[in-house]
Enzyme design. Structure first.
Site, PDB file in Angstrom:
ATOM      1  CG  HIS A 260     -61.851  -8.800  64.341  1.00  0.00           C
ATOM      2  ND1 HIS A 260     -61.108  -8.635  63.196  1.00  0.00           N
ATOM      3  CD2 HIS A 260     -61.033  -9.421  65.229  1.00  0.00           C
ATOM      4  CE1 HIS A 260     -59.897  -9.118  63.393  1.00  0.00           C
ATOM      5  NE2 HIS A 260     -59.827  -9.604  64.614  1.00  0.00           N
ATOM      6  CG  ASP A 262     -59.307 -12.681  66.552  1.00  0.00           C
ATOM      7  OD1 ASP A 262     -58.562 -12.082  65.759  1.00  0.00           O
ATOM      8  OD2 ASP A 262     -59.861 -12.114  67.509  1.00  0.00           O
ATOM      9  CG  ASP A 372     -56.913  -7.579  65.800  1.00  0.00           C
ATOM     10  OD1 ASP A 372     -56.394  -6.711  66.514  1.00  0.00           O
ATOM     11  OD2 ASP A 372     -57.158  -8.726  66.211  1.00  0.00           O
ATOM     12  CG  HIS A 577     -54.814 -11.230  63.014  1.00  0.00           C
ATOM     13  ND1 HIS A 577     -55.835 -11.081  62.115  1.00  0.00           N
ATOM     14  CD2 HIS A 577     -55.375 -11.061  64.223  1.00  0.00           C
ATOM     15  CE1 HIS A 577     -56.961 -10.831  62.758  1.00  0.00           C
ATOM     16  NE2 HIS A 577     -56.705 -10.818  64.049  1.00  0.00           N
TER      17      HIS A 577
HETATM   18 ZN   LIG Z   1     -58.053 -10.274  65.588  1.00  0.00          ZN
END
Ligand SMILES: [Zn+2]
Length: 1002
Positions: A260, A262, A372, A577
Site C-alpha cells: 500500500h 500512499d 485505506d 486519501h
Molecule cells: Zn493509505
C-alpha cells in the site's frame, strides 16, 4: 534416536524452541546465530549529497567523496548517492553472497545504470543478493550505486510518526559489507518459527498445537547448529508435520502480495515516485525467483509516474502483468477519499484509471480497491457498476471506534439499488506478513462463517517498505494445506471473487453508505485544500461545458482535451486519501495548492482561447450553459431594480433585512434573532435562540490529530460572543442588501462577516473571513431551527441520503459529525431549512440544531495546518414544501457556480439561445464534455436528484444525429439508443440513477 518421553511441561518446551531461533538470546550457540557466515569489507565506498531528487545519469556525474560507515549525512529530504566497489573472495565458491546494507532512510540499488532493488531496514530488506551460488566464471568484481533518500518509511516525524517532519535529522549507514548467507539455516529457522507460532496461537486447547510443539522440540533435539549435515533430518520432521492435510471444508485464504503506497502523506508526491520504483523493482526480483508469486497493485497515477521516470522498470512490470503475476487493481486514478470528491470527480477517477489500465495493460480492472479510505459514499456501487466493476475490496471499517461492522463478505447496495460483492479481509490488515497469526486471525475474525469460505490476505510492507519479502513467501509456502491452519493459496482478486460469487446464496446485504466511525475531522481539516477542490471541480466543469458548446458551434474548434486531461489528473491526484482529507504534511499541502493554482491559471488561458476563437461571435455561451442549473444569478441581472423592493433598516441594535421572500432580524453581534419566510408566515429560528451562532470547541483527539474529532469535544462548546465591530449596513439596497460585523474568537483570531440578502434570492448568504491562529480548537456555526424531524438530509455524490438527528443507538450517536456536499436539509411536512456551503464538508444535525463545521487547528502532521486567512460562504434557506419542491439542489449549485464573464466583440451576435434544457427539475444535467474517443461526439451526464422515478426530455439547440446510452467509461450500449423525438431526447430515470449519453453531432 531414543529420547526419554518429554515431560508435561509445555512452557519449557515452547521457550526452548523460541530461544533456539531467537535474534536476541543465545545467538552464540543457537540456530539464528548461524544465519550468516563469513563477512568481508567492501573495496571502496564514496558518497555525493544532493538537495534535489536527481536522475541516475545526473547523479553519477557528481563529485563523490570517500565515505566511512557511520558517518552522518542529511538533512531530511536530501538524497545521498553512494558509489560502491566490491570484490567477492574466490574462496566463497558455491556460496550465496549478499551485499548487507543497513542504513537509515530508503535506498535503491542501481547496477548497470538500472534500478535493481530497494533496500529498507523497516521493510526487512537489508541485503542485495549478488549471487545465489558463486561460480568461478562469474564476475567477482562489481560496481554498484546506492541512492539513499533521507527520509524513513513514514517520513521524518519529530518525536512521533505523525508529528511534523524534523527538517534537521541526520542519517547514516550502519553496515555495508559482503556476507555469506546460509539458505539452509534460513529454511530451518522458518520451519521452526511457523511451528512455534502455531503452538502459541492454537493454544492449550488444541491438540494440533501440541503436535507442533513436540515436532519443534524434536527438531531442536536433532539439529546441531554448527553441523549442517544435521539439518535435513530436522527439516523432514517439519515437512511431515506441514504435509498433514486439512479436511475438505477448511477455509481458504487467498494470499496476495501487496504494497500500500500512499500517493503522498508524511512525504511529498515526488518521494512517492521513488517509493513506487523501490518497491516494485523489489517485487520484480521476487517474481523472477518465485514464478507463482502474485502482487496486486493499485493507482494508475503511480504506474504513470513509474512509466515516465523508470521506463525500463515499467516494461518489466508490463511483462509480469502479461504473465498474470503483477496484477493492476482498483480501476481508479488514485485511491481517492471515499467521501469528499464530487460525483463527477469520482467518475473521472474511474474513467482516467480504467482507460490507463486498458491502454497500458490491455484490460480494465474488475475490482475496486480502496483499503485505506475514511468512509465510502453510498453512490460508489453505482459508480463501480458504471465503470465495469462488480467487486470491491476494503478493510478500513475495522477501525470503527464504536460499532463493529457485522460483515466481511456481503453485497453492498448503493443509493440507487446497485449492488457490488464486497470483501473486507478478516485479518483487518493490508500489510500482513504471511505469519501464522495472520492466517489464524483471518479464520477467527471472519464474521461470515458458514456463508463465505474464502478470504483475502494481503501481505507485504507498505509505503516504501518494498512490499513482500522472500521470507513471507516461504512462510506461506509451507502451510498451503496444513491441518490446524486454513488452506493457503497464492491467488488473485479475480480468483477470490470468482470463488465468492460461485457460492453467494447465504451472503447478507448492507444498504447505504459505509460510514467510518473515526477520522471525522477530515471533513474539515486543511480548509484551503477543500476550497481548491470544490472550486476546481466547478471550474473544470465550466471549461468543459464552454468548450463543448464552442465545439458544437464550430467544428473546427480545437477542444482542449490534452490540457483538460492534465488538469483533471492533478485534481484527481489531490483527492488522494491523505491529501483532500488534510492528513498530510505541510509540503504536500503546498504541492496541492500549487496544482489548484495551475488549474486556475490554465482556466484563464483556456478562457481567452475559447473567447477569441468562438464565443465572441455569439452571445456568451458560458452565460447560457448556466441555465442548465437554473442559475438565478443570470435572471437577477435582467430584473429592474424597481421590482426589487429592498429594505434595510436599523433600530435598537438590530437590523431588519427584507427582500419580499425573507425577512431577517440581525443582532449587533451578527446572530439572526429571526428569519422569517414571508410567503407562509413561518419563523425559521427556534424560539428563544439565535441563528448564525459561532461556537468554539476544544478539539484534542486521542492520537490522530489532523484526522480525528472525538465525541467529547461536544462537551466544551463555547459561543463566540465578543463583538469587535457591531453590525453596520454595508449595502443599503438595490440588488443587494448587506451588513457587516466583526467578532473576536480569541486574542489571535477574528471573524468578519457580510450577511447578504440579494434580490429574488431565497437564502441569506454569509460571506465569511476568518483570521485563524488557534491551537486544537474547532470553529462551527449553528442554526437552531423551528423544525422537528428524526432525520436530516445531506447531499452526496449525485444524490442525497438521510441520517438521524437523534442519538438512540450507538450507530446513531457514533455519527455525531458527518459529511455532506453542497447542502444539508432539515424538513418536517410542509416546511424546512437548508444549510448551503461553497467549500465545507463537515456537518451535524442534532435534534433541531443544524451545524456547519468551519475550521480546525490540528498540529500534526502539519504544525501550521489551517493557520492564516480563510474566506468561505454559507447560506441558510428556509423553504415551504420539501427541499425538492423548493429547488434547494439547484440553489446549492447556484451558490457554488460563479457567473463567469467572457468579453465579446462589440456589435457581435447577441440573440439568446439555449444549449440544453431538461423537462423536469428532478433531473440535473451535470456534465457536458467531448467524448473521449470521438471528436465529433459529446458525452452528457445526467442524474435523478430527487429520489424519484421520472421520464424527461433533454432538448438541445444543437443538431444531434444520434443519441446512445453509454457507461461511465463511455462505452456505448448498442442495445440502448436514446430515442430522439420531437420533444427532445427521451430518457427514463429511477431514483438517483446516473445516465450518460453519447451524442453524435451533425
Ligand atoms: Zn493509505
Amino acid at each position: 534416536m531414543y529420547h526419554q518421553p518429554v515431560l508435561k511441561n509445555r512452557r519449557t518446551l515452547l521457550e526452548r524452541a523460541e530461544k533456539f531461533i531467537s535474534e536476541i538470546y543465545f545467538t552464540d550457540c543457537n540456530l539464528r546465530g548461524r544465519l550468516y557466515g563469513d563477512a568481508c569489507p567492501l573495496e571502496s565506498i564514496s558518497s555525493s549529497l544532493s538537495q534535489q531528487r536527481i536522475p541516475f545519469l545526473e547523479a553519477v556525474k557528481q563529485n563523490f567523496e570517500p565515505y566511512q560507515v557511520g558517518d552522518t549525512f542529511g538533512p531530511t529530504w536530501w538524497t545521498c548517492w553512494f558509489k560502491v566497489s566490491l570484490r567477492i573472495p574466490d574462496s566463497w565458491r558455491g556460496k550465496q553472497v549478499h551485499l548487507s546494507w543497513e542504513s537509515d532512510g530508503e535506498a535503491m540499488v542501481w547496477r548497470d545504470e538500472q534500478p535493481v532493488q530497494g533496500l529498507t531496514k523497516e521493510g526487512e530488506k537489508t541485503s542485495y543478493v549478488l549471487t545465489e551460488c558463486l561460480k568461478d566464471d562469474e564476475t567477482h568484481s562489481i560496481s554498484l550505486y546506492v541512492e539513499l533518500a533521507c527520509n524513513s518509511l513514514f517520513g521524518a516525524g519529530k518525536g512521533s510518526m505523525i508529528a511534523a517532519p524534523d527538517p534537521d535529522r541526520k542519517y547514516s549507514v550502519q553496515k555495508a559489507e559482503l556476507v555469506v548467507f546460509k539458505s539452509d539455516v534460513r529454511e530451518l529457522l522458518t520451519d521452526l518459527e511457523m511451528l512455534v507460532d502455531m503452538v502459541k496461537l492454537l493454544g492449550e486447547g488444541e491438540q494440533r498445537g501440541y503436535q507442533a510443539l513436540f515436532t519443534a522440540n524434536e527438531m531442536v533435539n536433532l539439529c546441531e547448529p554448527t553441523n549442517p549435515s544435521s539439518f535435513p533430518a530436522a527439516r523432514s520432521l517439519a515437512q511431515k508435520f506441514f504435509s498433514q492435510r486439512n479436511g475438505e471444508s477448511q477455509h481458504t485464504v487467498h494470499a496476495m502480495g501487496h504494497c500500500h503506497i500512499d500517493s503522498a502523506w508524511l512525504w511529498p508526491y515526488e518521494e512517492t515516485i521513488r517509493k513506487c520504483a523501490r518497491s516494485w523493482v523489489t517485487v520484480i526480483r521476487l517474481m523472477e525467483k518465485n514464478p507463482h508469486m502474485v502482487f496486486t497493485c493499485s493507482q494508475a497515477q503511480q504506474f504513470d509516474w513509474v512509466k515516465s521516470w523508470y521506463p525500463g522498470l515499467f516494461s518489466q512490470i508490463q511483462h509480469f502483468v502479461q504473465k498474470g503475476q503483477f496484477i493492476p487493481v482498483g480501476g481508479t486514478w488514485v485511491e481517492m477519499d471515499g467521501n469528499l470528491p464530487s460525483g463527477e470527480s469520482m467518475v473521472r477517477q474511474f474513467l482516467e484509471g480504467q482507460r490507463f489500465f486498458k491502454k497500458e495493460f490491455g484490460n480494465y480492472c474488475k475490482e475496486f480497491w480502496l483499503p485505506d479510505t475514511f468512509g465510502y459514499s453510498a453512490q460508489l456501487p453505482q459508480l463501480m457498476q458504471g465503470s465495469g466493476i462488480t467487486r470491491f475490496l476494503t478493510q478500513k471499517l475495522s477501525w470503527n471506534l464504536v460499532n463493529t461492522f457485522p460483515h466481511n463478505t456481503f453485497f453492498w447496495e448503493g443509493l440507487d439499488g446497485s449492488q457490488v460483492l464486497t470483501h473486507f479481509p478478516p485479518g483487518n490488515s493490508y500489510e500482513m506478513k504471511g505469519k501464522v497469526e495472520d492466517l489464524v486471525n483471518t479464520v477467527k475474525n471472519n464474521k461470515d462463517k458458514g456463508r463465505a469460505n474464502h478470504s483475502a490476505a494481503l501481505f507485504g510492507f507498505g509505503d516504501g517498505g518494498g512490499g513482500p519479502t522472500q521470507l513471507m513467501l516461504d512462510r506461506l509456502d509451507r502451510v498451503q494445506d496444513t491441518d490446524g491452519l486454513p488452506r493457503v493459496q497464492m491467488s488473485s482478486p479475480d480468483r477470490l471473487f470468482s470463488e465468492l460469487e460461485a457460492d453467494s446464496s447465504l451472503l447478507c446485504t448492507w444498504t447505504g453508505e459505509l460510514f467510518l466511525e473515526l477520522h471525522n475531522g477530515t471533513y474539515t481539516t486543511q480548509a484551503q485544500i477543500k476550497l481548491g477542490n470544490r472550486q476546481c471541480e466547478t471550474l473544470l466543469h465550466d471549461v468543459e461545458v464552454a468548450s463543448s458548446l464552442a465545439l458544437c458551434l464550430d467544428k473546427t474548434f480545437q477542444y482542449p482535451s490534452e490540457p483538460l486531461q492534465i488538469l483533471w489528473r492533478q485534481l484527481l491526484l489531490n483527492q488522494f486519501h491523505d491529501v483532500i482529507p488534510g492528513t498530510c504534511i505541510e509540503m504536500v499541502v503546498e504541492d496541492a495548492l500549487r496544482y489548484y493554482q495551475g488549474i486556475y491559471q490554465h482556466y484563464d488561458i483556456i478562457k481567452v482561447y475559447i473567447s477569441t476563437m468562438i464565443l465572441s461571435r455569439y452571445t456568451s455561451a458560458l452565460r447560457y450553459y448556466q441555465g442548465i442549473h437554473q442559475h438565478y444569478d443570470i435572471i437577477k441581472v435582467y430584473i429592474s431594480t424597481t421590482i426589487l423592493s429592498r429594505y434595510i433598516s436599523a433600530a435598537d441594535g438590530t437590523v431588519l433585512m427584507e427582500n419580499g421572500i425573507l425577512r431577517a432580524v440581525v443582532n449587533k453581534d451578527g446572530c439572526l434573532a429571526s428569519l422569517y419566510l414571508v410567503e407562509t408566515n413561518r419563523e425559521a429560528i427556534s424560539h428563544g435562540c439565535s441563528g448564525n451562532q459561532f461556537v468554539l470547541f476544544d478539539d484534542v483527539p486521542l492520537y490522530w490529530d489532523a484526522w480525528d474529532v472525538m465525541d467529547y469535544h461536544l462537551q466544551t462548546r463555547k459561543p463566540v460572543v465578543e463583538v469587535v465591530s457591531p453590525v453596520q449596513i454595508a449595502s443599503p439596497g438595490g440588488l443587494r442588501g448587506s451588513v457587516t460585523f466583526t467578532l473576536r474568537i480569541s486574542d489571535k483570531s477574528t471573524i468578519t462577516q457580510e450577511i447578504i440578502l440579494d434580490a429574488m434570492c431565497p437564502y441569506v448568504k454569509f460571506n465569511t473571513q476568518v483570521e485563524w491562529f488557534e491551537s486544537h480548537k474547532f470553529l462551527k456555526v449553528e442554526f437552531p431551527v423551528r423544525v422537528r424531524s428524526p432525520n436530516a438530509t445531506y447531499e452526496i455524490q449525485f444524490g442525497h441520503l438521510q441520517r438521524p438527528t437523534h442519538r438512540n443507538t450507538s450507530w446513531d450517536w457514533a455519527r455525531f459529525e458527518v459529511w455532506g456536499h453542497k447542502w444539508a436539509d432539515l424538513s418536517e411536512h410542509g416546511f424546512g431549512v437548508s444549510l448551503l456551503n461553497d467549500s465545507k464538508y463537515g456537518y451535524s444535525v442534532h435534534q433541531n440544531t443544524m451545524t456547519l463545521s468551519l475550521l480546525r487547528a490540528p498540529k500534526s502532521p502539519d504544525a501550521n495546518a489551517d493557520m492564516g486567512s480563510h474566506q468561505f460562504t454559507y447560506a441558510v434557506m428556509p423553504h415551504t414544501g420539501t427541499f425538492q419542491e423548493a429547488s434547494v439542489i439547484q440553489w446549492a449549485y447556484n451558490l457554488n457556480s460563479p457567473l463567469r464573464l467572457i468579453d465579446h466583440a462589440p456589435g457581435s451576435h447577441t440573440v439568446a439561445w439555449s444549449a440544453f434544457s431538461v423537462s423536469a427539475a428532478a433531473v440535473i444535467l451535470e456534465t457536458v464534455k467531448q467524448a473521449e474517443d470521438r471528436k465529433d461526439g459529446l458525452v452528457v451526464r445526467l442524474y435523478e436528484s430527487h429520489g424519484s422515478s421520472v421520464s424527461v426530455y433533454l432538448t438541445t439547440g444543437f443538431p444531434i444525429t444520434e443519441a446512445w446510452h453509454c457507461d461511465l467509461l463511455e462505452r456505448v450500449d448498442s442495445s440502448r439508443p436514446a430515442p430522439i423525438t420531437a420533444s427532445g431526447i427521451s430518457i427514463s430515470f429511477s431514483p438517483f440513477q446516473i445516465v450518460s449519453l453519447l451524442l453524435y453531432l451533425k
